[in-house]
Design a protein around this motif. Structure first.
Motif, PDB file in Angstrom:
ATOM      1  N   LEU A  65       3.729   8.392   7.867  1.00  0.00           N
ATOM      2  CA  LEU A  65       3.959   8.265   9.298  1.00  0.00           C
ATOM      3  C   LEU A  65       2.722   7.625   9.917  1.00  0.00           C
ATOM      4  N   VAL A  66       2.932   6.560  10.711  1.00  0.00           N
ATOM      5  CA  VAL A  66       1.812   5.848  11.323  1.00  0.00           C
ATOM      6  C   VAL A  66       2.000   5.765  12.825  1.00  0.00           C
ATOM      7  N   GLY A  67       0.902   5.535  13.525  1.00  0.00           N
ATOM      8  CA  GLY A  67       0.919   5.554  14.978  1.00  0.00           C
ATOM      9  C   GLY A  67       1.192   4.237  15.659  1.00  0.00           C
ATOM     10  N   SER A  68       1.254   3.127  14.922  1.00  0.00           N
ATOM     11  CA  SER A  68       1.499   1.847  15.570  1.00  0.00           C
ATOM     12  C   SER A  68       2.121   0.860  14.590  1.00  0.00           C
ATOM     13  N   ALA A  69       2.749  -0.169  15.158  1.00  0.00           N
ATOM     14  CA  ALA A  69       3.349  -1.216  14.332  1.00  0.00           C
ATOM     15  C   ALA A  69       2.264  -1.998  13.591  1.00  0.00           C
ATOM     16  N   ALA A  70       1.109  -2.188  14.222  1.00  0.00           N
ATOM     17  CA  ALA A  70       0.019  -2.911  13.564  1.00  0.00           C
ATOM     18  C   ALA A  70      -0.459  -2.151  12.325  1.00  0.00           C
ATOM     19  N   ALA A  71      -0.602  -0.837  12.447  1.00  0.00           N
ATOM     20  CA  ALA A  71      -1.014  -0.023  11.305  1.00  0.00           C
ATOM     21  C   ALA A  71       0.054  -0.071  10.221  1.00  0.00           C
ATOM     22  N   SER A  72       1.306  -0.078  10.617  1.00  0.00           N
ATOM     23  CA  SER A  72       2.400  -0.162   9.657  1.00  0.00           C
ATOM     24  C   SER A  72       2.325  -1.459   8.857  1.00  0.00           C
ATOM     25  N   THR A  73       2.058  -2.556   9.536  1.00  0.00           N
ATOM     26  CA  THR A  73       1.951  -3.854   8.869  1.00  0.00           C
ATOM     27  C   THR A  73       0.828  -3.853   7.845  1.00  0.00           C
ATOM     28  N   LEU A  86      -0.895   6.597  -7.039  1.00  0.00           N
ATOM     29  CA  LEU A  86       0.003   7.743  -7.221  1.00  0.00           C
ATOM     30  C   LEU A  86       0.477   7.845  -8.663  1.00  0.00           C
ATOM     31  N   THR A  87       0.790   6.702  -9.267  1.00  0.00           N
ATOM     32  CA  THR A  87       1.223   6.697 -10.667  1.00  0.00           C
ATOM     33  C   THR A  87       0.112   7.202 -11.569  1.00  0.00           C
ATOM     34  N   GLN A  88      -1.119   6.755 -11.312  1.00  0.00           N
ATOM     35  CA  GLN A  88      -2.254   7.187 -12.129  1.00  0.00           C
ATOM     36  C   GLN A  88      -2.532   8.679 -11.983  1.00  0.00           C
ATOM     37  N   SER A  89      -2.218   9.238 -10.824  1.00  0.00           N
ATOM     38  CA  SER A  89      -2.459  10.670 -10.613  1.00  0.00           C
ATOM     39  C   SER A  89      -1.311  11.528 -11.134  1.00  0.00           C
ATOM     40  N   GLY A  90      -0.233  10.876 -11.587  1.00  0.00           N
ATOM     41  CA  GLY A  90       0.890  11.628 -12.131  1.00  0.00           C
ATOM     42  C   GLY A  90       1.937  12.020 -11.120  1.00  0.00           C
ATOM     43  N   ALA A  91       1.814  11.530  -9.893  1.00  0.00           N
ATOM     44  CA  ALA A  91       2.804  11.855  -8.859  1.00  0.00           C
ATOM     45  C   ALA A  91       4.131  11.182  -9.199  1.00  0.00           C
ATOM     46  N   GLN A  92       5.212  11.886  -8.981  1.00  0.00           N
ATOM     47  CA  GLN A  92       6.550  11.383  -9.275  1.00  0.00           C
ATOM     48  C   GLN A  92       7.122  10.691  -8.034  1.00  0.00           C
ATOM     49  N   VAL A  93       6.487   9.596  -7.614  1.00  0.00           N
ATOM     50  CA  VAL A  93       6.913   8.857  -6.436  1.00  0.00           C
ATOM     51  C   VAL A  93       7.286   7.444  -6.869  1.00  0.00           C
ATOM     52  N   ASN A  94       8.543   7.071  -6.654  1.00  0.00           N
ATOM     53  CA  ASN A  94       9.004   5.730  -7.019  1.00  0.00           C
ATOM     54  C   ASN A  94       9.019   4.773  -5.843  1.00  0.00           C
ATOM     55  N   ALA A  95       9.032   5.302  -4.626  1.00  0.00           N
ATOM     56  CA  ALA A  95       9.078   4.455  -3.435  1.00  0.00           C
ATOM     57  C   ALA A  95       8.270   5.103  -2.317  1.00  0.00           C
ATOM     58  N   ILE A  96       7.653   4.253  -1.523  1.00  0.00           N
ATOM     59  CA  ILE A  96       6.899   4.723  -0.356  1.00  0.00           C
ATOM     60  C   ILE A  96       7.492   4.029   0.861  1.00  0.00           C
ATOM     61  N   ARG A  97       7.855   4.824   1.843  1.00  0.00           N
ATOM     62  CA  ARG A  97       8.406   4.325   3.093  1.00  0.00           C
ATOM     63  C   ARG A  97       7.362   4.507   4.185  1.00  0.00           C
ATOM     64  N   ILE A  98       7.298   3.574   5.108  1.00  0.00           N
ATOM     65  CA  ILE A  98       6.372   3.688   6.229  1.00  0.00           C
ATOM     66  C   ILE A  98       7.199   3.744   7.507  1.00  0.00           C
ATOM     67  N   LYS A  99       6.923   4.750   8.320  1.00  0.00           N
ATOM     68  CA  LYS A  99       7.665   4.922   9.553  1.00  0.00           C
ATOM     69  C   LYS A  99       6.695   5.009  10.719  1.00  0.00           C
ATOM     70  N   VAL A 100       6.949   4.214  11.744  1.00  0.00           N
ATOM     71  CA  VAL A 100       6.121   4.249  12.950  1.00  0.00           C
ATOM     72  C   VAL A 100       6.621   5.393  13.817  1.00  0.00           C
ATOM     73  N   GLN A 101       5.697   6.253  14.190  1.00  0.00           N
ATOM     74  CA  GLN A 101       6.033   7.372  15.081  1.00  0.00           C
ATOM     75  C   GLN A 101       5.577   7.006  16.475  1.00  0.00           C
ATOM     76  N   ILE A 102       6.522   6.956  17.384  1.00  0.00           N
ATOM     77  CA  ILE A 102       6.205   6.618  18.758  1.00  0.00           C
ATOM     78  C   ILE A 102       5.764   7.894  19.474  1.00  0.00           C
ATOM     79  N   PRO A 103       4.558   7.879  20.090  1.00  0.00           N
ATOM     80  CA  PRO A 103       4.073   9.087  20.781  1.00  0.00           C
ATOM     81  C   PRO A 103       5.076   9.559  21.824  1.00  0.00           C
ATOM     82  N   GLY A 104       5.259  10.861  21.901  1.00  0.00           N
ATOM     83  CA  GLY A 104       6.149  11.455  22.872  1.00  0.00           C
ATOM     84  C   GLY A 104       7.595  11.561  22.439  1.00  0.00           C
ATOM     85  N   ARG A 105       7.876  11.155  21.220  1.00  0.00           N
ATOM     86  CA  ARG A 105       9.247  11.262  20.715  1.00  0.00           C
ATOM     87  C   ARG A 105       9.316  12.206  19.563  1.00  0.00           C
TER      88      ARG A 105
END
Length: 105
Positions: A65-73, A86-105
């Motif tokens: 979760l990020v605070g701005s579109a610029a940070a998301s980019t 994440l792969t090197q640490s052994g985490a079982q994550v195949n995909a990472i999603r980035i979502k912009v969180q608009i303050p106040g919502r």
């Protein structure tokens, strides 16, 4: 006027989690998400770290979760490095999603 008051029982968080398996699962997912964040924290530019929060971890997809579109980019440019860490640490994550969180919502 008499009221029927049940004695209040106070539970610790650990007791409540132990009594509800769904809460235990949620706690474990939160712990895994935070572990993933710890593995990539050093890859996020220092000026952006306060804008990035570990989000939900569902099966093998993790959300940041990020605070701005610029940070998301910028974070999208770093996704391959995040995935490698994440792969090197052994985490079982195949995909990472980035979502912009608009303050106040």
């Amino acid at each position: 006027m008499a009221t029927n008051q049940r004695p209040r029982t106070v539970f610790s968080l650990e007791q409540a989690v132990g009594a509800a398996p769904s809460l235990a699962l949620l706690r474990e997912r939160i712990r895994e998400s935070q572990h993933c964040m710890n593995q990539i924290q050093h890859l996020i530019p220092p000026a952006m770290r306060q804008q990035v929060v570990a989000g939900p971890l569902n099966e093998q997809e993790w959300c940041l979760l990020v605070g701005s579109a610029a940070a998301s980019t910028k974070l999208r440019q770093l996704l391959p490095a995040f995935q490698r860490a994440l792969t090197q640490s052994g985490a079982q994550v195949n995909a990472i999603r980035i979502k912009v969180q608009i303050p106040g919502r």
